[in-house]
Motif scaffolding. Structure first.
Motif, mmCIF file in Angstrom:
data_model
loop_
_atom_site.group_PDB
_atom_site.id
_atom_site.type_symbol
_atom_site.label_atom_id
_atom_site.label_comp_id
_atom_site.label_asym_id
_atom_site.label_seq_id
_atom_site.Cartn_x
_atom_site.Cartn_y
_atom_site.Cartn_z
ATOM 1 N N GLY A 53 -5.511 -0.336 -7.628
ATOM 2 C CA GLY A 53 -4.424 -1.066 -6.996
ATOM 3 C C GLY A 53 -3.442 -0.192 -6.241
ATOM 4 O O GLY A 53 -2.518 -0.710 -5.594
ATOM 5 N N GLU A 54 -3.629 1.101 -6.304
ATOM 6 C CA GLU A 54 -2.682 2.029 -5.671
ATOM 7 C C GLU A 54 -2.681 1.880 -4.154
ATOM 8 O O GLU A 54 -3.728 1.666 -3.543
ATOM 9 C CB GLU A 54 -3.062 3.465 -6.043
ATOM 10 C CG GLU A 54 -2.135 4.531 -5.487
ATOM 11 C CD GLU A 54 -2.521 5.924 -5.973
ATOM 12 O OE1 GLU A 54 -3.560 6.061 -6.656
ATOM 13 O OE2 GLU A 54 -1.780 6.874 -5.643
ATOM 14 N N VAL A 55 -1.497 1.958 -3.575
ATOM 15 C CA VAL A 55 -1.333 1.930 -2.124
ATOM 16 C C VAL A 55 -0.567 3.187 -1.719
ATOM 17 O O VAL A 55 0.464 3.502 -2.296
ATOM 18 C CB VAL A 55 -0.556 0.684 -1.653
ATOM 19 C CG1 VAL A 55 -0.317 0.745 -0.134
ATOM 20 C CG2 VAL A 55 -1.294 -0.587 -2.023
ATOM 21 N N LYS A 56 -1.110 3.888 -0.739
ATOM 22 C CA LYS A 56 -0.416 5.082 -0.213
ATOM 23 C C LYS A 56 -0.284 4.958 1.296
ATOM 24 O O LYS A 56 -1.194 4.468 1.961
ATOM 25 C CB LYS A 56 -1.196 6.354 -0.561
ATOM 26 C CG LYS A 56 -0.978 6.842 -1.977
ATOM 27 C CD LYS A 56 -1.502 8.260 -2.153
ATOM 28 C CE LYS A 56 -1.166 8.798 -3.532
ATOM 29 N NZ LYS A 56 -1.701 10.160 -3.738
ATOM 30 N N LYS A 57 0.863 5.421 1.780
ATOM 31 C CA LYS A 57 1.092 5.363 3.224
ATOM 32 C C LYS A 57 1.284 6.762 3.766
ATOM 33 O O LYS A 57 1.940 7.612 3.160
ATOM 34 C CB LYS A 57 2.324 4.507 3.529
ATOM 35 C CG LYS A 57 2.139 3.052 3.201
ATOM 36 C CD LYS A 57 3.201 2.180 3.854
ATOM 37 C CE LYS A 57 2.884 0.713 3.627
ATOM 38 N NZ LYS A 57 3.759 -0.189 4.382
ATOM 39 N N LEU A 58 0.675 6.985 4.924
ATOM 40 C CA LEU A 58 0.782 8.256 5.625
ATOM 41 C C LEU A 58 1.064 7.900 7.072
ATOM 42 O O LEU A 58 0.162 7.661 7.860
ATOM 43 C CB LEU A 58 -0.528 9.040 5.489
ATOM 44 C CG LEU A 58 -0.580 10.458 6.052
ATOM 45 C CD1 LEU A 58 0.334 11.367 5.267
ATOM 46 C CD2 LEU A 58 -2.020 10.982 6.009
ATOM 47 N N LYS A 59 2.359 7.823 7.411
ATOM 48 C CA LYS A 59 2.800 7.421 8.748
ATOM 49 C C LYS A 59 2.193 6.053 9.078
ATOM 50 O O LYS A 59 2.511 5.056 8.438
ATOM 51 C CB LYS A 59 2.436 8.472 9.790
ATOM 52 C CG LYS A 59 3.148 9.802 9.550
ATOM 53 C CD LYS A 59 2.836 10.826 10.640
ATOM 54 C CE LYS A 59 3.545 12.129 10.360
ATOM 55 N NZ LYS A 59 3.222 13.183 11.357
ATOM 56 N N ARG A 60 1.331 5.982 10.045
ATOM 57 C CA ARG A 60 0.758 4.683 10.461
ATOM 58 C C ARG A 60 -0.504 4.320 9.668
ATOM 59 O O ARG A 60 -1.121 3.288 9.943
ATOM 60 C CB ARG A 60 0.436 4.735 11.951
ATOM 61 C CG ARG A 60 1.653 4.848 12.866
ATOM 62 C CD ARG A 60 1.251 4.974 14.332
ATOM 63 N NE ARG A 60 0.552 6.239 14.577
ATOM 64 C CZ ARG A 60 -0.766 6.349 14.676
ATOM 65 N NH1 ARG A 60 -1.532 5.271 14.577
ATOM 66 N NH2 ARG A 60 -1.314 7.519 14.895
ATOM 67 N N LEU A 61 -0.881 5.144 8.718
ATOM 68 C CA LEU A 61 -2.095 4.900 7.937
ATOM 69 C C LEU A 61 -1.713 4.389 6.551
ATOM 70 O O LEU A 61 -0.844 4.961 5.890
ATOM 71 C CB LEU A 61 -2.896 6.189 7.798
ATOM 72 C CG LEU A 61 -3.820 6.605 8.950
ATOM 73 C CD1 LEU A 61 -3.080 6.803 10.245
ATOM 74 C CD2 LEU A 61 -4.603 7.846 8.571
ATOM 75 N N THR A 62 -2.365 3.304 6.119
ATOM 76 C CA THR A 62 -2.146 2.756 4.782
ATOM 77 C C THR A 62 -3.474 2.718 4.054
ATOM 78 O O THR A 62 -4.450 2.163 4.552
ATOM 79 C CB THR A 62 -1.551 1.331 4.854
ATOM 80 O OG1 THR A 62 -0.326 1.374 5.576
ATOM 81 C CG2 THR A 62 -1.305 0.795 3.451
ATOM 82 N N PHE A 63 -3.495 3.323 2.888
ATOM 83 C CA PHE A 63 -4.705 3.420 2.069
ATOM 84 C C PHE A 63 -4.505 2.582 0.819
ATOM 85 O O PHE A 63 -3.443 2.612 0.207
ATOM 86 C CB PHE A 63 -4.959 4.871 1.664
ATOM 87 C CG PHE A 63 -5.051 5.823 2.818
ATOM 88 C CD1 PHE A 63 -3.897 6.388 3.345
ATOM 89 C CD2 PHE A 63 -6.279 6.152 3.369
ATOM 90 C CE1 PHE A 63 -3.968 7.274 4.409
ATOM 91 C CE2 PHE A 63 -6.355 7.046 4.430
ATOM 92 C CZ PHE A 63 -5.195 7.596 4.953
ATOM 93 N N GLN A 64 -5.563 1.865 0.446
ATOM 94 C CA GLN A 64 -5.484 1.074 -0.775
ATOM 95 C C GLN A 64 -6.726 1.301 -1.620
ATOM 96 O O GLN A 64 -7.849 1.365 -1.099
ATOM 97 C CB GLN A 64 -5.355 -0.409 -0.437
ATOM 98 C CG GLN A 64 -5.160 -1.290 -1.655
ATOM 99 C CD GLN A 64 -4.597 -2.649 -1.314
ATOM 100 O OE1 GLN A 64 -4.495 -3.002 -0.140
ATOM 101 N NE2 GLN A 64 -4.214 -3.408 -2.329
ATOM 102 N N PHE A 65 -6.541 1.438 -2.914
ATOM 103 C CA PHE A 65 -7.629 1.569 -3.874
ATOM 104 C C PHE A 65 -7.756 0.242 -4.591
ATOM 105 O O PHE A 65 -6.762 -0.315 -5.058
ATOM 106 C CB PHE A 65 -7.285 2.693 -4.864
ATOM 107 C CG PHE A 65 -8.459 3.312 -5.574
ATOM 108 C CD1 PHE A 65 -8.240 4.174 -6.649
ATOM 109 C CD2 PHE A 65 -9.768 3.075 -5.191
ATOM 110 C CE1 PHE A 65 -9.305 4.791 -7.302
ATOM 111 C CE2 PHE A 65 -10.831 3.674 -5.836
ATOM 112 C CZ PHE A 65 -10.593 4.534 -6.891
#
Lengths: 113, 116
Positions: A53-65
């Motif tokens: 359920g983790e969400v990480k953001k890197l500027k314009r990039l959003t990653f979700q597990f």
């Protein structure tokens, strides 16, 4: 056999558009990493996700597990030509002692100016 | 690429010759991994080493391939009697820790081996 399938395989979009690429597996991963690889170079680590359920953001990039830690997504907002490249997801499993990464098939993104 | 060094970047060998690929991990990293990327295929794990020890070689072909990571100096991936099917990009990665739940691997620029 751990198998990571990425979709779409190829994606060509106009600058400014949003996009999402997916990484799916039937296996559970203890961690999952996203890389970007440019022609003639090695993969460059973008992010590591470890918690369901983790969400990480890197500027314009959003990653979700995914909650079950079997899948992940990468969303890019307002894509730019500099985002062009091969995006790879890679998972590590407890069965292998997290020693080696299983790489996905890759999504080749082209952002047209 | 976060300081992992590989050389040579390009290597051409005739069938039957030996290929030696070198990898110097990031400063402070003692865990090294080798991967192979065949044309139009994804990266595949080959071997995981710590200093002076092979920890996991489950992805290594049984014949002609060997790897080492000596106490001093770079890690070496050695391919004896190369064949055309060995033509690929070989990547080295290193990590600060290994075998745990949270670790990150940083990749070098790769060595592109061409067997003629």
């Amino acid at each position: 056999t751990q198998l990571l399938e990425q979709s779409p395989q190829f994606l060509s979009i106009q600058e400014g558009e949003n996009l999402t690429v997916y990484c799916n597996s039937s296996s559970v991963f203890s961690s999952l990493q996203w890389y970007r690889q440019e022609p003639g170079e090695g993969p460059v680590l973008l992010v590591t996700v470890v918690t369901g359920g983790e969400v990480k953001k890197l500027k314009r990039l959003t990653f979700q597990f995914g909650d079950a830690r079997k899948d992940s997504s990468l969303h890019i907002t307002a894509a730019q030509p500099g985002d062009t490249g091969l995006y790879l997801c890679a998972g590590a499993t407890k069965q292998t002692g997290a020693n080696n990464l299983f790489f996905g098939t890759g999504t080749r993104l082209t952002v047209i100016p | 690429n976060a300081g992992v060094m590989q050389n040579p970047r390009h290597l051409v060998r005739r069938r039957g010759q030996e290929a030696r690929l070198r990898c110097s991990p990031m400063k402070g990293h003692s865990h090294v991994y080798w991967y192979r990327q065949l044309p139009e295929e994804g990266l595949k794990f080959m071997v995981y080493l710590q200093k002076e020890n092979i920890i996991d070689e489950s992805g290594m072909p049984k014949e002609r391939f060997s790897a080492e990571f000596p106490k001093e100096g770079p890690s070496i991936l050695r391919i004896q009697q190369v064949v055309r099917g060995d033509s690929a990009a070989y990547f080295c990665a290193s990590s600060l820790r290994g075998g745990g739940r949270h670790y990150e691997q940083y990749f070098g620029p790769g060595t592109r081996l061409t067997v003629t």
